[in-house]
Design a protein around this motif. Structure first.
Motif, short mmCIF file in Angstrom:
data_model
loop_
_atom_site.label_atom_id
_atom_site.label_comp_id
_atom_site.label_asym_id
_atom_site.label_seq_id
_atom_site.Cartn_x
_atom_site.Cartn_y
_atom_site.Cartn_z
N VAL A 99 -0.79 6.62 -3.37
CA VAL A 99 -0.12 5.31 -3.28
C VAL A 99 -0.79 4.33 -4.25
CG1 VAL A 99 0.35 3.36 -1.76
CG2 VAL A 99 0.71 5.68 -0.95
N PHE A 100 -2.12 4.38 -4.36
CA PHE A 100 -2.83 3.49 -5.28
C PHE A 100 -2.44 3.81 -6.73
CE2 PHE A 100 -5.00 2.13 -1.69
CZ PHE A 100 -5.93 1.16 -2.00
N GLU A 101 -2.15 5.08 -7.03
CA GLU A 101 -1.71 5.46 -8.37
C GLU A 101 -0.38 4.82 -8.74
OE1 GLU A 101 -2.87 7.12 -11.06
OE2 GLU A 101 -4.80 7.13 -10.04
N LYS A 102 0.47 4.58 -7.75
CA LYS A 102 1.79 3.99 -7.99
C LYS A 102 1.74 2.46 -8.08
CE LYS A 102 3.98 7.69 -5.39
NZ LYS A 102 4.65 8.02 -4.14
N TYR A 103 0.57 1.88 -7.88
CA TYR A 103 0.45 0.42 -7.86
C TYR A 103 0.82 -0.16 -9.22
CZ TYR A 103 -1.52 -4.19 -6.93
OH TYR A 103 -1.69 -5.53 -6.74
N ASP A 104 1.71 -1.17 -9.21
CA ASP A 104 2.02 -1.90 -10.43
C ASP A 104 2.08 -3.41 -10.19
OD1 ASP A 104 4.42 -2.32 -9.16
OD2 ASP A 104 5.66 -1.36 -10.69
N GLY A 105 1.81 -3.81 -8.95
CA GLY A 105 1.81 -5.23 -8.62
C GLY A 105 3.15 -5.77 -8.20
N LYS A 106 4.22 -4.95 -8.29
CA LYS A 106 5.56 -5.44 -7.99
C LYS A 106 6.33 -4.59 -6.99
CE LYS A 106 5.75 -7.14 -12.66
NZ LYS A 106 5.59 -6.48 -13.92
N ASN A 107 6.15 -3.27 -7.05
CA ASN A 107 6.96 -2.38 -6.20
C ASN A 107 6.53 -2.45 -4.73
OD1 ASN A 107 4.61 -0.84 -6.04
ND2 ASN A 107 5.34 0.74 -7.43
N PRO A 108 7.32 -1.90 -3.81
CA PRO A 108 7.00 -1.97 -2.38
C PRO A 108 5.64 -1.36 -2.03
CG PRO A 108 9.26 -1.26 -2.66
CD PRO A 108 8.64 -1.31 -4.03
N GLU A 109 5.26 -0.28 -2.73
CA GLU A 109 3.95 0.32 -2.48
C GLU A 109 2.84 -0.67 -2.82
OE1 GLU A 109 6.29 2.04 -4.18
OE2 GLU A 109 6.70 3.77 -2.89
N SER A 110 3.04 -1.44 -3.87
CA SER A 110 2.04 -2.43 -4.28
C SER A 110 1.87 -3.50 -3.21
CB SER A 110 2.44 -3.08 -5.60
OG SER A 110 2.56 -2.12 -6.61
N TYR A 117 -1.35 -5.81 1.09
CA TYR A 117 -1.41 -6.16 2.52
C TYR A 117 -2.57 -5.43 3.20
CZ TYR A 117 -0.05 -6.45 7.43
OH TYR A 117 -0.05 -6.66 8.78
N LEU A 118 -2.69 -4.14 2.92
CA LEU A 118 -3.76 -3.34 3.53
C LEU A 118 -5.13 -3.86 3.14
CD1 LEU A 118 -4.37 -0.65 5.12
CD2 LEU A 118 -4.66 0.37 2.88
N GLN A 119 -5.32 -4.15 1.86
CA GLN A 119 -6.62 -4.62 1.40
C GLN A 119 -6.96 -5.99 1.98
OE1 GLN A 119 -7.45 -2.37 -2.74
NE2 GLN A 119 -6.30 -4.23 -2.97
N GLU A 120 -5.96 -6.85 2.11
CA GLU A 120 -6.21 -8.17 2.69
C GLU A 120 -6.50 -8.08 4.18
OE1 GLU A 120 -2.72 -10.32 1.60
OE2 GLU A 120 -3.36 -10.57 -0.48
N GLN A 121 -5.76 -7.23 4.90
CA GLN A 121 -5.95 -7.12 6.35
C GLN A 121 -7.25 -6.43 6.71
OE1 GLN A 121 -3.95 -8.41 8.84
NE2 GLN A 121 -3.07 -9.46 7.09
#
Length: 168
Positions: free
Chosen positions: A100-111, A116-120
């Motif tokens: 999931v972290f590999e798919k991170y782009d700052g815009k998509n739902p996974e991002s 959210y996870l990192q903040e919580q």
């Protein structure tokens, strides 16, 4: 106890919606469903125990004792299995999180879920902030920084820069 377990099972199911991108296996809800089933069974067993005590029935109290012993054996078995398979679960969850972290782009739902996870959880990356250095997003931004969701809460002027890891 049955009401408490019902609450926990329901809470896990509703919370699951926030983390379902990390738990791609749909069997992740199985523990919550089991908890709800156990709550229903406990309610019935509690009724049997109360009725047997109220009527002072030796057969009813014997049945209640047998059921309680079976439940105790099942709990010990579940504890042992959880202990034995804890590393497999940990490895599976970390692998899924890394994908999931590999798919991170700052815009998509996974991002959004990652942020959210990192903040919580007040964390950064799967194990720590250095996990971001191997992601496609980190390499494409070229600014040597991690997402702002990695910043400490209440931290001022945090840019996510790896030059100042104390802010992460």
């Amino acid at each position: 106890a049955a009401a408490g377990l019902s609450y926990v099972g329901g809470y896990v199911i509703t919370t699951y919606k926030s983390y379902d991108n990390f738990l791609q296996d749909k069997y992740a809800l199985l523990p919550a469903v089991i908890i709800l089933c156990v709550a229903a069974v406990m309610f019935i067993i509690g009724l049997i125990g109360c009725c047997a005590t109220f009527r002072e029935s030796r057969v009813g109290l014997g049945l209640f004792l047998a059921i309680i012993l079976v439940i105790f054996i099942a709990e010990v078995s579940a504890f042992v299995l959880g202990f034995v398979y804890r590393e497999k679960v940990k490895t599976d969850v970390q692998g899924t999180m890394r994908s999931v972290f590999e798919k991170y782009d700052g815009k998509n739902p996974e991002s959004v879920v990652v942020d959210y996870l990192q903040e919580q959880l007040h964390c950064c990356g799967v194990k720590n902030y250095s996990d971001w250095t191997t992601t496609q997003w980190f390499n494409s931004t070229g600014n040597n920084s991690v997402p702002l969701s990695c910043c400490r809460q209440g931290g001022k002027n945090c840019t996510g820069s790896l030059d100042r890891p104390q802010e992460l």
